[in-house]
Design a protein around this motif. Structure first.
Motif, PDB file in Angstrom:
ATOM      1  N   ASP A  70       0.825  -1.168   0.026  1.00 20.48           N
ATOM      2  CA  ASP A  70      -0.118   0.041  -0.032  1.00 20.48           C
ATOM      3  C   ASP A  70       0.738   1.307   0.044  1.00 20.48           C
ATOM      4  O   ASP A  70       0.308   2.380  -0.669  1.00 20.48           O
ATOM      5  N   VAL A  71       2.139   1.179   0.847  1.00 15.43           N
ATOM      6  CA  VAL A  71       2.786   2.307   0.822  1.00 15.43           C
ATOM      7  C   VAL A  71       3.223   2.720  -0.743  1.00 15.43           C
ATOM      8  O   VAL A  71       3.417   3.886  -1.165  1.00 15.43           O
ATOM      9  N   TRP A  72       3.792   1.625  -1.518  1.00 12.23           N
ATOM     10  CA  TRP A  72       4.428   1.901  -3.023  1.00 12.23           C
ATOM     11  C   TRP A  72       3.119   2.305  -3.671  1.00 12.23           C
ATOM     12  O   TRP A  72       3.277   3.182  -4.662  1.00 12.23           O
ATOM     13  N   ALA A  73       2.190   1.890  -3.485  1.00 17.98           N
ATOM     14  CA  ALA A  73       0.670   2.398  -4.377  1.00 17.98           C
ATOM     15  C   ALA A  73       0.507   3.668  -4.012  1.00 17.98           C
ATOM     16  O   ALA A  73       0.209   4.526  -4.826  1.00 17.98           O
ATOM     17  N   GLY A  74       0.637   4.181  -2.716  1.00 21.88           N
ATOM     18  CA  GLY A  74       0.212   5.463  -2.282  1.00 21.88           C
ATOM     19  C   GLY A  74       1.386   6.623  -2.851  1.00 21.88           C
ATOM     20  O   GLY A  74       1.257   7.603  -3.358  1.00 21.88           O
ATOM     21  N   LEU A  75       2.705   6.029  -3.132  1.00 23.70           N
ATOM     22  CA  LEU A  75       3.807   6.833  -3.733  1.00 23.70           C
ATOM     23  C   LEU A  75       3.859   7.070  -5.073  1.00 23.70           C
ATOM     24  O   LEU A  75       3.810   8.055  -5.691  1.00 23.70           O
ATOM     25  N   ALA A  76       3.142   5.974  -5.757  1.00 20.85           N
ATOM     26  CA  ALA A  76       2.749   6.084  -7.532  1.00 20.85           C
ATOM     27  C   ALA A  76       1.554   7.048  -7.355  1.00 20.85           C
ATOM     28  O   ALA A  76       1.828   8.116  -8.462  1.00 20.85           O
ATOM     29  N   LYS A  77       0.670   7.161  -6.737  1.00 19.80           N
ATOM     30  CA  LYS A  77      -0.349   8.086  -6.832  1.00 19.80           C
ATOM     31  C   LYS A  77       0.126   9.277  -6.535  1.00 19.80           C
ATOM     32  O   LYS A  77      -0.150  10.535  -7.284  1.00 19.80           O
ATOM     33  N   LYS A  78       1.061   9.670  -5.492  1.00 24.68           N
ATOM     34  CA  LYS A  78       1.620  10.725  -5.197  1.00 24.68           C
ATOM     35  C   LYS A  78       2.500  11.351  -6.604  1.00 24.68           C
ATOM     36  O   LYS A  78       2.312  12.560  -6.740  1.00 24.68           O
ATOM     37  N   PHE A  79       3.133  10.662  -6.977  1.00 22.81           N
ATOM     38  CA  PHE A  79       4.026  10.837  -8.388  1.00 22.81           C
ATOM     39  C   PHE A  79       2.861  11.382  -9.454  1.00 22.81           C
ATOM     40  O   PHE A  79       3.339  12.406 -10.017  1.00 22.81           O
ATOM     41  N   GLU A  80       1.941  10.676  -9.582  1.00 26.91           N
ATOM     42  CA  GLU A  80       0.820  10.993 -10.472  1.00 26.91           C
ATOM     43  C   GLU A  80       0.352  12.352 -10.362  1.00 26.91           C
ATOM     44  O   GLU A  80      -0.042  12.996 -11.210  1.00 26.91           O
ATOM     45  N   ASP A  81       0.087  12.653  -8.883  1.00 27.13           N
ATOM     46  CA  ASP A  81      -0.623  14.047  -8.673  1.00 27.13           C
ATOM     47  C   ASP A  81       0.380  15.144  -9.050  1.00 27.13           C
ATOM     48  O   ASP A  81       0.043  16.146  -9.250  1.00 27.13           O
ATOM     49  N   GLU A  82       1.558  14.773  -8.950  1.00 27.23           N
ATOM     50  CA  GLU A  82       2.840  15.800  -8.971  1.00 27.23           C
ATOM     51  C   GLU A  82       3.031  15.891 -10.705  1.00 27.23           C
ATOM     52  O   GLU A  82       3.675  17.138 -11.165  1.00 27.23           O
ATOM     53  N   ASN A  83       2.608  14.577 -11.471  1.00 26.13           N
ATOM     54  CA  ASN A  83       2.963  14.960 -12.873  1.00 26.13           C
ATOM     55  C   ASN A  83       1.602  14.291 -13.368  1.00 26.13           C
ATOM     56  O   ASN A  83       1.393  13.302 -13.706  1.00 26.13           O
ATOM     57  N   PRO A  84       0.772  15.240 -13.487  1.00 28.49           N
ATOM     58  CA  PRO A  84      -0.549  14.917 -14.002  1.00 28.49           C
ATOM     59  C   PRO A  84      -0.856  14.494 -15.594  1.00 28.49           C
ATOM     60  O   PRO A  84      -1.674  13.791 -16.007  1.00 28.49           O
ATOM     61  N   LYS A  85       0.197  14.394 -16.278  1.00 30.04           N
ATOM     62  CA  LYS A  85       0.353  14.024 -17.551  1.00 30.04           C
ATOM     63  C   LYS A  85       1.012  12.368 -17.544  1.00 30.04           C
ATOM     64  O   LYS A  85       1.279  11.822 -18.577  1.00 30.04           O
ATOM     65  N   VAL A  86       1.140  12.023 -16.351  1.00 28.98           N
ATOM     66  CA  VAL A  86       1.847  10.576 -16.413  1.00 28.98           C
ATOM     67  C   VAL A  86       1.004   9.555 -15.381  1.00 28.98           C
ATOM     68  O   VAL A  86       0.372  10.053 -14.286  1.00 28.98           O
ATOM     69  N   LYS A  87       0.722   8.479 -15.880  1.00 30.77           N
ATOM     70  CA  LYS A  87       0.020   7.711 -15.280  1.00 30.77           C
ATOM     71  C   LYS A  87       0.874   6.328 -15.070  1.00 30.77           C
ATOM     72  O   LYS A  87       1.818   5.614 -15.744  1.00 30.77           O
ATOM     73  N   ILE A  88       0.764   5.606 -13.550  1.00 25.82           N
ATOM     74  CA  ILE A  88       1.801   4.637 -13.423  1.00 25.82           C
ATOM     75  C   ILE A  88       0.769   3.394 -13.289  1.00 25.82           C
ATOM     76  O   ILE A  88       0.021   3.101 -12.448  1.00 25.82           O
ATOM     77  N   LYS A  89       1.294   2.283 -13.969  1.00 25.09           N
ATOM     78  CA  LYS A  89       0.524   1.265 -14.019  1.00 25.09           C
ATOM     79  C   LYS A  89       1.492   0.142 -13.038  1.00 25.09           C
ATOM     80  O   LYS A  89       2.638  -0.322 -13.600  1.00 25.09           O
ATOM     81  N   ILE A  90       0.915  -0.210 -11.969  1.00 28.65           N
ATOM     82  CA  ILE A  90       1.880  -1.348 -11.127  1.00 28.65           C
ATOM     83  C   ILE A  90       1.287  -2.592 -11.471  1.00 28.65           C
ATOM     84  O   ILE A  90       0.555  -3.116 -11.435  1.00 28.65           O
ATOM     85  N   VAL A  91       2.653  -3.375 -11.480  1.00 29.79           N
ATOM     86  CA  VAL A  91       2.361  -4.947 -11.650  1.00 29.79           C
ATOM     87  C   VAL A  91       3.213  -5.459 -10.325  1.00 29.79           C
ATOM     88  O   VAL A  91       4.516  -5.114 -10.299  1.00 29.79           O
ATOM     89  N   GLN A  92       2.637  -6.029  -9.587  1.00 22.84           N
ATOM     90  CA  GLN A  92       3.305  -6.601  -8.260  1.00 22.84           C
ATOM     91  C   GLN A  92       3.161  -8.129  -8.191  1.00 22.84           C
ATOM     92  O   GLN A  92       2.166  -8.536  -8.332  1.00 22.84           O
ATOM     93  N   LEU A  93       4.433  -8.699  -8.380  1.00 20.91           N
ATOM     94  CA  LEU A  93       4.536 -10.192  -8.272  1.00 20.91           C
ATOM     95  C   LEU A  93       5.203 -10.742  -7.031  1.00 20.91           C
ATOM     96  O   LEU A  93       6.277 -10.080  -6.674  1.00 20.91           O
ATOM     97  N   GLU A  94       5.019 -11.665  -6.499  1.00 21.19           N
ATOM     98  CA  GLU A  94       5.969 -12.551  -5.546  1.00 21.19           C
ATOM     99  C   GLU A  94       7.162 -12.959  -6.308  1.00 21.19           C
ATOM    100  O   GLU A  94       7.416 -13.038  -7.369  1.00 21.19           O
ATOM    101  N   ASN A  95       8.338 -13.072  -5.261  1.00 22.54           N
ATOM    102  CA  ASN A  95       9.608 -13.060  -5.792  1.00 22.54           C
ATOM    103  C   ASN A  95       9.856 -14.008  -6.932  1.00 22.54           C
ATOM    104  O   ASN A  95      10.263 -13.706  -7.786  1.00 22.54           O
ATOM    105  N   ASP A  96       9.504 -15.307  -6.615  1.00 20.54           N
ATOM    106  CA  ASP A  96       9.832 -16.659  -7.573  1.00 20.54           C
ATOM    107  C   ASP A  96       9.029 -16.042  -8.952  1.00 20.54           C
ATOM    108  O   ASP A  96       9.405 -16.348  -9.969  1.00 20.54           O
TER     109      ASP A  96
END
Length: 430
Positions: A55-81
């Motif tokens: 959730d912290v990382w998702a929040g950071l992505a949202k913060k970056f988007e707010d500071e850069n309104p022309k950019v969207k971050i698509k997050i893909v999160q996978l377990e290590n292996d």
């Protein structure tokens, strides 16, 4: 690292063996939406699947988007292996995500040799020069920057102080023979000494790697990679020491089928006080609390013990950190995101909320957890450092170490056979 074409063929073979079809790999890499808005989408792959980091990382992505309104971050999160398997197939396809998790070392080198990773030397120099030097080392290849760290740390033993006290153990061991004695005392008290995610192989590799460092010395691991020869006496002895530990039956019931971060896995066994110790990195407390209850003040940390008569020292540490690399030709927004993620404000948030060790020197003051402080103290006093073997070496070699050590722990391989199998794979990779 050899012929890039050979590296590429190796990736293709690995992905075929894993049964990963190319049809599942479309859609990687960011692009413009092609409309009047001119929005750029950045695809960011990471391994932060546990809370609170997810959730912290998702929040950071949202913060970056707010500071850069022309950019969207698509997050893909996978377990290590799962991440490693998917990335192997993506590399074979020739198209990586815009921003992706990396541990550096030999794996990153092969990605660079394949021409798939952006050289960040010039584009990040203005702000990356201020990051902690040791944290940047795994991503420096041929004196060029190919990744930016967000974490640095080491592997060590996390233990339950209350269970140690219950077994009559007054202090953590500093020698291997002392460690085996602690294992025996815990078993005699009816306590499972160690939790291990045998299903995932890499946690077991940590034992062999550290024992190799303690018996043969950290320089021997580097030389073995250069010479493509792991059959030296120190490496066989490392396997024998691990075999001695396995003979004590120290692990939890069903450990060969256990995962790392699942509710019935390694971290949960320690976090729920079902096992006294685990050999894991600086992220362990967070995962133990997410997968289990967490130990609070009962949790302690100690470095991997010295091996009597070995060439290595207890102050030589094994570990690494997490970083981000960028695919070759990614949009400028991907570099902007790296700068945002490596800022003091972001690092402070990561240290406070997720327990990482800081890579921005000014963020060190935010460390309040005594165990994380203990890791930081050990790391800063280190006289030698070895990156995770499955990242330091070529991917096939790292995987063979994981598999062979897994075989040793399961009883299907001898210490000598481990070194022979790894050497055979190393020579084939030349």
């Amino acid at each position: 690292m050899g012929d890039p074409a050979l590296s590429r063929r190796g990736f293709l073979a690995a992905s075929a063996a894993a049964g990963l079809g190319m049809t599942a790999l479309s859609g990687c890499g960011g692009d413009s939406d092609g409309g009047s808005s001119g929005t750029t989408t950045i695809e960011w792959w990471n391994i932060s699947t546990t809370q609170p980091t997810k959730d912290v990382w998702a929040g950071l992505a949202k913060k970056f988007e707010d500071e850069n309104p022309k950019v969207k971050i698509k997050i893909v999160q996978l377990e290590n292996d799962a991440y490693k398997s998917k990335m192997t197939a993506l590399i074979a396809s020739g198209k990586l995500p815009d921003v992706f998790h990396t541990w550096g070392g030999g794996v990153l080198q092969q990605q660079v040799d394949a021409g798939l990773v952006e050289d960040l030397t010039d584009g990040t120099k203005a702000w990356a020069d201020g990051l902690l030097p040791v944290a940047k080392q795994p991503y420096l290849l041929d004196e060029k920057v190919y990744g930016i760290p967000f974490d640095i740390g080491m592997i060590g033993f996390w233990y339950n102080k209350a269970l140690f006290k219950q077994a009559g153990v007054s202090a953590p061991p500093t020698t291997w023979s002392g460690f085996l004695d602690v294992v025996r005392k815990l078993k005699s008290a009816g306590i499972t000494p160690l939790a291990l995610a045998g299903k995932e192989k890499w946690p077991g590799m940590y034992y062999w790697a550290y024992l190799a460092m303690r018996t043969a010395g950290v320089d021997a691991l580097r030389k073995a990679d250069e010479d493509k020869d792991f059959t030296g006496a120190g490496f066989v002895q490392a396997g024998q020491h691990l075999k001695d530990l396995v003979a004590l039956k120290p692990f939890q019931k069903g450990f060969l089928g256990a995962a790392y971060s699942t509710p019935t896995g390694q971290a949960a066994a320690v976090g729920n006080a079902k096992a006294a110790m685990e050999l894991m990195g600086q992220w362990a407390p967070v995962v133990e609390a997410d997968a289990g209850k967490g130990l609070g003040d009962d949790l302690g940390f100690f470095p991997f013990p010295a091996v009597e008569g070995g060439r290595g020292s207890i102050t030589e540490v094994f570990g690494g950190g997490g970083g981000h690399a960028v695919r070759r030709g990614a949009p400028q927004a991907a570099l902007d995101f790296l700068k945002f993620f490596a800022s003091q404000a972001t690092d402070l948030e990561l240290v406070k909320k997720t327990g990482v060790l800081p890579v921005v020197p000014a963020a060190e003051s935010a460390i309040t957890d005594p165990n994380i402080q203990a890791v930081q103290t050990q790391l800063k006093a280190a006289t030698g450092f070895q990156l995770y073997l499955d990242q330091a070496y070529a991917p096939a070699v790292g995987q063979e170490i994981n598999d062979s050590v897994g075989g040793l722990i399961a009883g299907s391989k001898s210490p000598q056979q481990v070194t022979e199998s790894v050497t055979k794979t190393a020579k084939e990779e030349q």
